[in-house]
Design an enzyme around this catalytic site. Structure first.
Site, short mmCIF file in Angstrom:
data_model
loop_
_atom_site.label_atom_id
_atom_site.label_comp_id
_atom_site.label_asym_id
_atom_site.label_seq_id
_atom_site.Cartn_x
_atom_site.Cartn_y
_atom_site.Cartn_z
N HIS A 135 113.54 -8.70 91.29
CA HIS A 135 112.39 -9.48 91.74
C HIS A 135 112.39 -9.70 93.27
O HIS A 135 111.37 -10.05 93.83
CB HIS A 135 112.29 -10.82 91.01
CG HIS A 135 113.28 -11.86 91.43
ND1 HIS A 135 114.42 -12.15 90.70
CD2 HIS A 135 113.32 -12.70 92.49
CE1 HIS A 135 115.09 -13.12 91.30
NE2 HIS A 135 114.45 -13.47 92.40
N ASP A 165 116.93 -7.64 85.63
CA ASP A 165 116.52 -8.13 86.95
C ASP A 165 117.52 -7.70 88.03
O ASP A 165 117.87 -8.49 88.91
CB ASP A 165 116.33 -9.64 86.96
CG ASP A 165 115.63 -10.14 88.23
OD1 ASP A 165 114.88 -9.36 88.83
OD2 ASP A 165 115.86 -11.30 88.62
N GLY A 237 115.89 -17.77 97.87
CA GLY A 237 116.58 -17.05 98.94
C GLY A 237 118.00 -16.70 98.56
O GLY A 237 118.60 -15.78 99.12
N ASN A 238 118.58 -17.43 97.58
CA ASN A 238 119.90 -17.10 97.06
C ASN A 238 119.86 -15.93 96.09
O ASN A 238 120.91 -15.36 95.76
CB ASN A 238 120.53 -18.30 96.34
CG ASN A 238 121.31 -19.22 97.24
OD1 ASN A 238 120.96 -20.37 97.43
ND2 ASN A 238 122.39 -18.70 97.82
N SER A 239 118.68 -15.59 95.59
CA SER A 239 118.57 -14.52 94.59
C SER A 239 119.20 -13.24 95.10
O SER A 239 118.89 -12.78 96.20
CB SER A 239 117.10 -14.27 94.26
OG SER A 239 116.55 -15.36 93.57
N LEU A 300 122.68 -0.59 68.70
CA LEU A 300 123.27 -0.75 67.37
C LEU A 300 122.22 -0.61 66.27
O LEU A 300 122.53 -0.18 65.16
CB LEU A 300 123.95 -2.12 67.29
CG LEU A 300 124.94 -2.38 66.16
CD1 LEU A 300 126.03 -1.33 66.12
CD2 LEU A 300 125.56 -3.77 66.34
N GLY A 301 120.99 -1.00 66.56
CA GLY A 301 119.94 -0.89 65.56
C GLY A 301 119.93 -2.02 64.56
O GLY A 301 119.73 -1.80 63.36
N VAL A 302 120.16 -3.24 65.05
CA VAL A 302 120.13 -4.42 64.18
C VAL A 302 119.37 -5.55 64.87
O VAL A 302 119.30 -5.60 66.10
CB VAL A 302 121.55 -4.93 63.83
CG1 VAL A 302 122.29 -3.92 62.97
CG2 VAL A 302 122.34 -5.28 65.08
#
Length: 507
Positions: A135, A165, A237-239, A300-302
């Protein structure tokens, strides 16, 4: 000048005396005032400091925190981005056929809006690769990076991963300082951590706190979430900055906060609850992005959920640890290995599974084609199952009857749902027209200029879209420029959407 006579002095003695007394009082008052101002006695403390074994321990802690800050700061960067967005009232006005008859109507031409954003990043290789949040750089037309030594570089996007993200960007530099990476699996609630970044543009700041919780989810619906929660101050700003343990190792990438939206310009600010992406997740994603520009995840398909006390009682599970299997996808990897509805996965490759989110994180951090060992409980009986993982589909996390275009495509940021009879009546769509309804368009999406909520997508690249499953399949296959057939306010038209800057990944 005439001299004063004795008669004058006698006649005016009283007045002159009063005048002289007044002058003397003024002089004395001035002297006292100046003396008071200039020569006041100021007593300072003698400067003696506290001492003792406990104070020495605090001093040692201070020096340890200073060492961590000095070691990590050179690997943290300041990121500033510029995004040029087109603001347009209706997609009809960009149609040449429409403009041929009606011309360029006032107020309908695309307007350019320039947006600026700030963020942080962490250098992960001496060759200039930097990890940050998706982002922070999404749809940016220009990315600039400033190092801790104040050098500035232009950056290019190597790859993005909207589900976590995360993004990788690169600057043309070498012999750069890099951060040391730690194992987020070893974090415990109560551990001391330090957050590095550029909050509100205050360059290269450091805050300290503790790990408040692990395995947090539900913060950003639709993504893969297994966040570290911390009370180390994290602000806008920390992102993209680093969350570091006391050994100076990166154990997370700062990504989100819970806030009261009370900051400048409506931005949220810190209320004691911040979130970071675990380093083990980051390492898997960044290695794939640097290698191929896209992320491959195990599957895994669950469908799994947390083990509730009621489930534990009904399925004879001693406690609520583990991931409860709600549904096994037919012909999926789990089904082929013998996993069943009602099983509880307690360990994955020998590591304890705390809950459903932990299992999802472990599986998605494993490469497709790998064999995973599951320790399960089936009606209270322990069993061991080996599963060969598949590759996670692009829309595996989409809710039933809803679709979402995958990241890295021209359709990124579009959410759709099936066209119901009620929606047909509301939108005026005839019964013989098929498609999916646009339920949301992210304003940073390349499609935001052309699509709105309530539009109906009939086809993608000339392939018909009857339902959400068709949309998920075709949107996942769409590469580069995409041709859509769309119904907007009862009128059908074609739209060509090109990927925005940074979309498509690759080196």
């Amino acid at each position: 000048m005439p001299r004063f006579s004795k008669q004058f002095l006698r006649e005016n003695f009283l007045g002159l005396s009063l005048t002289m007394i007044g002058v003397l009082c003024l002089v004395l008052a001035s002297v006292m005032y100046v003396g008071h101002r200039s020569y006041a006695n100021i007593v300072l403390a003698d400067g003696q400091a506290l001492s003792g074994p406990d104070i020495s321990l605090l001093e040692q802690l201070n020096k340890a925190y200073e060492r961590v800050a000095q070691a990590v700061t050179p690997a943290v960067v300041y990121i500033s981005t510029t995004q040029v967005m087109k603001v347009q009232q209706s997609p009809f006005f960009s149609d040449p056929f429409f403009r041929r008859f009606f011309g360029n109507m006032p107020g309908t031409l695309p307007q350019k809006q320039i947006l600026h954003a700030l963020g942080s990043g962490v250098i992960v290789s001496p060759q200039g690769y930097i990890v940050t949040n998706n982002h922070v750089i999404a749809q940016a037309s220009d990315i600039e990076v400033m190092l801790s030594d104040k050098r500035n570089f232009k950056a290019k996007v190597i790859g993005t991963d909207k589900e976590t993200d995360l993004a990788i960007i690169k600057i043309e530099a070498d012999k750069l300082p890099v951060a040391s990476w730690g194992d987020s699996q070893g974090l415990k609630v109560g551990d001391i951590v330090m957050a590095f970044g550029n909050p509100f543009g205050q360059n290269f700041s450091v805050t300290r706190g503790t790990v408040s919780a692990l395995g947090r989810s539900g913060i950003e619906p639709g993504g893969l979430e297994n966040f570290i929660q911390t009370d180390a101050a994290i602000n806008p700003g920390n992102s993209g900055g680093a969350l570091v343990n006391v050994r100076g190792q990166v154990v997370g990438i700062n990504t989100a906060i819970l806030s009261g939206n009370s900051g400048p310009g409506g931005e949220g600010s810190f209320l004691g609850i911040g979130f970071a992406i675990p380093s083990n997740t980051v390492k898997h994603v960044m290695e794939d992005l640097i290698k191929s520009g896209k992320v491959s995840r195990g599957y895994l398909g669950v469908l799994v959920s947390n083990v509730t006390p009621d489930f534990a009682k009904e399925f004879d599970v001693p406690d609520t640890s583990g991931a409860f299997v709600q549904n096994v996808e037919p012909e999926g990897p789990a089904a082929k290995s013998g996993l069943q509805n009602g099983d509880v996965v307690r360990k994955y490759n020998g590591k304890d599974v705390a809950d459903a989110g932990a299992l999802t994180a472990m599986v998605t951090q494993t490469d497709p084609g790998s064999t995973a060992a599951l320790s399960i409980l089936r009606n209270g009986k322990p069993m061991e199952i080996k599963v060969t993982l598949g590759e996670r589909p692009a829309n595996a996390g989409a809710a039933p009857n809803r679709g979402q275009a995958p990241s890295g495509s021209a359709l990124e940021g579009i959410s759709v749902q099936n066209l119901t009879p009620g929606m047909r009546d509301q939108l005026g769509i005839p019964a013989n027209v098929n498609g999916v309804v646009v339920s949301d368009v992210d304003q940073s999406s390349p499609a935001a200029e052309y699509l709105q909520q309530g539009d109906v997508i009939q086809s993608i690249n000339r392939q018909p879209v009857h339902n959400v499953n068709d949309f998920n399949k075709l949107a996942g296959e769409a590469k580069g420029q995409v041709l859509l057939r769309v119904i907007h306010q009862g009128q059908g038209f074609f739209v060509v959407i090109s990927p925005g800057p940074g979309d498509g990944g690759g080196q």
